[in-house]
Write a protein that holds these residues in place. Structure first.
Motif, PDB file in Angstrom:
ATOM      1  N   ARG A 155     -60.387  19.667 -41.729  1.00 59.56           N
ATOM      2  CA  ARG A 155     -59.913  20.495 -42.671  1.00 59.56           C
ATOM      3  C   ARG A 155     -60.924  21.580 -42.820  1.00 59.56           C
ATOM      4  NH1 ARG A 155     -58.089  21.461 -49.022  1.00 59.56           N
ATOM      5  NH2 ARG A 155     -57.583  23.763 -48.826  1.00 59.56           N
ATOM      6  N   LEU A 156     -60.612  22.914 -42.839  1.00 53.94           N
ATOM      7  CA  LEU A 156     -61.387  24.056 -42.952  1.00 53.94           C
ATOM      8  C   LEU A 156     -60.547  24.768 -44.060  1.00 53.94           C
ATOM      9  CD1 LEU A 156     -62.196  25.486 -39.475  1.00 53.94           C
ATOM     10  CD2 LEU A 156     -63.725  23.856 -40.928  1.00 53.94           C
ATOM     11  N   PRO A 157     -61.126  24.685 -45.236  1.00 51.44           N
ATOM     12  CA  PRO A 157     -60.743  25.187 -46.531  1.00 51.44           C
ATOM     13  C   PRO A 157     -60.272  27.080 -46.282  1.00 51.44           C
ATOM     14  CG  PRO A 157     -62.117  24.020 -47.135  1.00 51.44           C
ATOM     15  CD  PRO A 157     -62.646  24.140 -45.769  1.00 51.44           C
ATOM     16  N   GLY A 158     -59.114  27.413 -46.301  1.00 52.09           N
ATOM     17  CA  GLY A 158     -58.950  28.753 -46.207  1.00 52.09           C
ATOM     18  C   GLY A 158     -57.326  29.055 -46.179  1.00 52.09           C
ATOM     19  N   ARG A 159     -56.956  30.171 -46.061  1.00 52.26           N
ATOM     20  CA  ARG A 159     -55.555  30.418 -45.972  1.00 52.26           C
ATOM     21  C   ARG A 159     -54.906  30.370 -44.519  1.00 52.26           C
ATOM     22  NH1 ARG A 159     -53.717  32.753 -50.969  1.00 52.26           N
ATOM     23  NH2 ARG A 159     -55.275  33.056 -52.542  1.00 52.26           N
ATOM     24  N   HIS A 160     -53.735  30.763 -44.391  1.00 52.12           N
ATOM     25  CA  HIS A 160     -52.931  30.543 -43.234  1.00 52.12           C
ATOM     26  C   HIS A 160     -53.379  31.222 -41.757  1.00 52.12           C
ATOM     27  CE1 HIS A 160     -49.694  28.883 -40.504  1.00 52.12           C
ATOM     28  NE2 HIS A 160     -49.126  29.988 -40.638  1.00 52.12           N
ATOM     29  N   LEU A 161     -53.941  32.328 -42.029  1.00 53.39           N
ATOM     30  CA  LEU A 161     -54.950  33.174 -41.037  1.00 53.39           C
ATOM     31  C   LEU A 161     -56.160  32.924 -41.164  1.00 53.39           C
ATOM     32  CD1 LEU A 161     -52.582  36.016 -40.889  1.00 53.39           C
ATOM     33  CD2 LEU A 161     -52.318  34.430 -39.212  1.00 53.39           C
ATOM     34  N   HIS A 162     -56.847  31.643 -41.285  1.00 48.17           N
ATOM     35  CA  HIS A 162     -58.171  31.488 -41.349  1.00 48.17           C
ATOM     36  C   HIS A 162     -58.733  31.963 -40.078  1.00 48.17           C
ATOM     37  CE1 HIS A 162     -61.648  30.233 -43.616  1.00 48.17           C
ATOM     38  NE2 HIS A 162     -61.885  29.331 -42.715  1.00 48.17           N
ATOM     39  N   GLN A 163     -58.286  31.770 -38.974  1.00 51.95           N
ATOM     40  CA  GLN A 163     -58.963  31.822 -37.752  1.00 51.95           C
ATOM     41  C   GLN A 163     -59.361  33.453 -37.722  1.00 51.95           C
ATOM     42  OE1 GLN A 163     -55.721  30.950 -38.265  1.00 51.95           O
ATOM     43  NE2 GLN A 163     -54.531  31.869 -36.471  1.00 51.95           N
ATOM     44  N   LEU A 164     -58.743  34.261 -38.310  1.00 52.15           N
ATOM     45  CA  LEU A 164     -59.109  35.442 -38.230  1.00 52.15           C
ATOM     46  C   LEU A 164     -60.405  35.868 -39.368  1.00 52.15           C
ATOM     47  CD1 LEU A 164     -55.754  37.352 -38.234  1.00 52.15           C
ATOM     48  CD2 LEU A 164     -57.445  37.525 -36.581  1.00 52.15           C
ATOM     49  N   VAL A 165     -60.289  35.143 -40.361  1.00 47.28           N
ATOM     50  CA  VAL A 165     -61.392  35.265 -41.252  1.00 47.28           C
ATOM     51  C   VAL A 165     -62.703  34.722 -40.899  1.00 47.28           C
ATOM     52  CG1 VAL A 165     -62.188  34.686 -43.773  1.00 47.28           C
ATOM     53  CG2 VAL A 165     -59.670  35.384 -43.136  1.00 47.28           C
ATOM     54  N   SER A 166     -62.540  33.501 -40.387  1.00 50.30           N
ATOM     55  CA  SER A 166     -63.955  32.655 -39.899  1.00 50.30           C
ATOM     56  C   SER A 166     -63.732  32.214 -38.554  1.00 50.30           C
ATOM     57  CB  SER A 166     -64.066  31.211 -40.731  1.00 50.30           C
ATOM     58  OG  SER A 166     -65.343  31.050 -40.803  1.00 50.30           O
ATOM     59  N   PRO A 167     -63.616  32.956 -37.535  1.00 51.30           N
ATOM     60  CA  PRO A 167     -63.306  32.280 -36.105  1.00 51.30           C
ATOM     61  C   PRO A 167     -64.296  31.721 -35.670  1.00 51.30           C
ATOM     62  CG  PRO A 167     -63.907  34.961 -36.091  1.00 51.30           C
ATOM     63  CD  PRO A 167     -63.926  34.460 -37.702  1.00 51.30           C
ATOM     64  N   ASP A 168     -65.528  31.703 -35.872  1.00 55.71           N
ATOM     65  CA  ASP A 168     -66.526  30.878 -35.431  1.00 55.71           C
ATOM     66  C   ASP A 168     -66.359  29.466 -35.963  1.00 55.71           C
ATOM     67  OD1 ASP A 168     -68.091  32.955 -33.760  1.00 55.71           O
ATOM     68  OD2 ASP A 168     -69.431  33.308 -35.377  1.00 55.71           O
ATOM     69  N   GLU A 169     -66.361  29.393 -37.198  1.00 53.40           N
ATOM     70  CA  GLU A 169     -65.984  28.154 -37.725  1.00 53.40           C
ATOM     71  C   GLU A 169     -64.822  27.517 -37.167  1.00 53.40           C
ATOM     72  OE1 GLU A 169     -65.754  26.476 -42.321  1.00 53.40           O
ATOM     73  OE2 GLU A 169     -64.664  28.131 -41.792  1.00 53.40           O
ATOM     74  N   VAL A 170     -63.639  28.101 -36.842  1.00 52.70           N
ATOM     75  CA  VAL A 170     -62.375  27.597 -36.414  1.00 52.70           C
ATOM     76  C   VAL A 170     -62.647  27.322 -34.799  1.00 52.70           C
ATOM     77  CG1 VAL A 170     -60.010  28.140 -35.561  1.00 52.70           C
ATOM     78  CG2 VAL A 170     -60.902  28.753 -37.620  1.00 52.70           C
ATOM     79  N   ALA A 171     -63.473  27.963 -34.112  1.00 47.03           N
ATOM     80  CA  ALA A 171     -63.881  27.674 -32.638  1.00 47.03           C
ATOM     81  C   ALA A 171     -64.583  26.618 -32.539  1.00 47.03           C
ATOM     82  CB  ALA A 171     -64.868  28.739 -32.021  1.00 47.03           C
ATOM     83  N   ALA A 172     -65.690  26.310 -33.511  1.00 48.03           N
ATOM     84  CA  ALA A 172     -66.221  25.041 -33.420  1.00 48.03           C
ATOM     85  C   ALA A 172     -65.419  23.844 -33.895  1.00 48.03           C
ATOM     86  CB  ALA A 172     -67.298  25.151 -34.497  1.00 48.03           C
TER      87      ALA A 172
END
Length: 228
Positions: free
Chosen positions: A202-219
């Motif tokens: 889990r990465l806490p965020g909203r449904h488009l979190h990959q736009l808000v925190s792309p580095d975290e999502v990539a990792a």
């Protein structure tokens, strides 16, 4: 050979929803491709073969990690069948998980009355971000320029996109599958993934979190796919 990340966006939105993650992966030395699915509704149902064709046309002849967001998760089995042994892992990023086999639709029965009201007499839905209150959209996409970019490329899908039956070939989940989720309502999806024995992050965020925190999502995608 390192795998290429094939980042599949929901046909309800557009490829810019994955673009920052693709850039982050590339900066880490990984190839990433974002197929453009914004034209899959052209020509009428069935729509799922056009999703498969668009992804297949963009996919390299190398091992790939399929990473699907939102209702793109429902297309993972047919995409995997089309790409065959090239698919080495599937990551569902705040995405719906299909059944193990059979048929599936992109909207639950309980959600259809809401969609019917939005579509009106012509059976065409507004852009996805127009479904929600402005404050909800701003919360998902706090950057104004990003908000404009995402809204501009969204297609207006026909209602029957959400009622079409998508085949689910048996054995699609015979590779490593995992789940990345940001928050409700995908907590139920995460629970289902855990029941199937998949790794869940889990990465806490909203449904488009990959736009808000792309580095975290990539990792997280790298970790969940075991690609290094």
């Amino acid at each position: 050979m390192r795998s290429t990340f094939l980042l599949v966006h929901s046909p309800s939105v557009g490829p810019s929803t994955w673009a920052p993650v693709a850039r982050s992966l590339e900066l880490r030395g990984h190839a990433a491709v974002v197929p453009d699915l914004t034209g899959v509704s052209t020509g009428g149902a069935p729509y799922w073969p056009r999703v498969v064709d668009a992804v297949r046309a963009a996919a390299p002849e190398t091992p790939v990690v399929l990473a699907a967001h939102s209702n793109a998760g429902f297309f993972v089995p047919v995409i995997k069948e089309a790409l065959g042994e090239r698919v080495v892992a599937c990551v569902f990023a705040d995405a719906h998980i299909p059944p193990r086999q059979g048929l599936v639709r992109t909207a639950e029965e309980a959600f259809l009355p809401f969609l019917h009201d939005l579509a009106g007499p012509y059976g065409v839905l507004p852009r996805w971000t127009d479904w929600w209150d402005e404050e909800d959209v701003v919360a998902m996409l706090p950057d104004p320029a990003e908000r404009v970019r995402v809204a501009a490329e969204q297609p207006r899908l026909p209602l029957d996109y959400y009622t079409q039956a998508i085949p689910v070939p048996a054995g699609w989940d015979d590779v490593r599958c995992s789940c990345l989720w940001y928050g409700p309502p995908y907590d139920k999806v995460a629970e289902e993934a855990a029941r199937r024995g998949w790794p869940v992050t889990r990465l806490p965020g909203r449904h488009l979190h990959q736009l808000v925190s792309p580095d975290e999502v990539a990792a997280a995608l790298l970790k969940l796919s075991r690609t290094s």
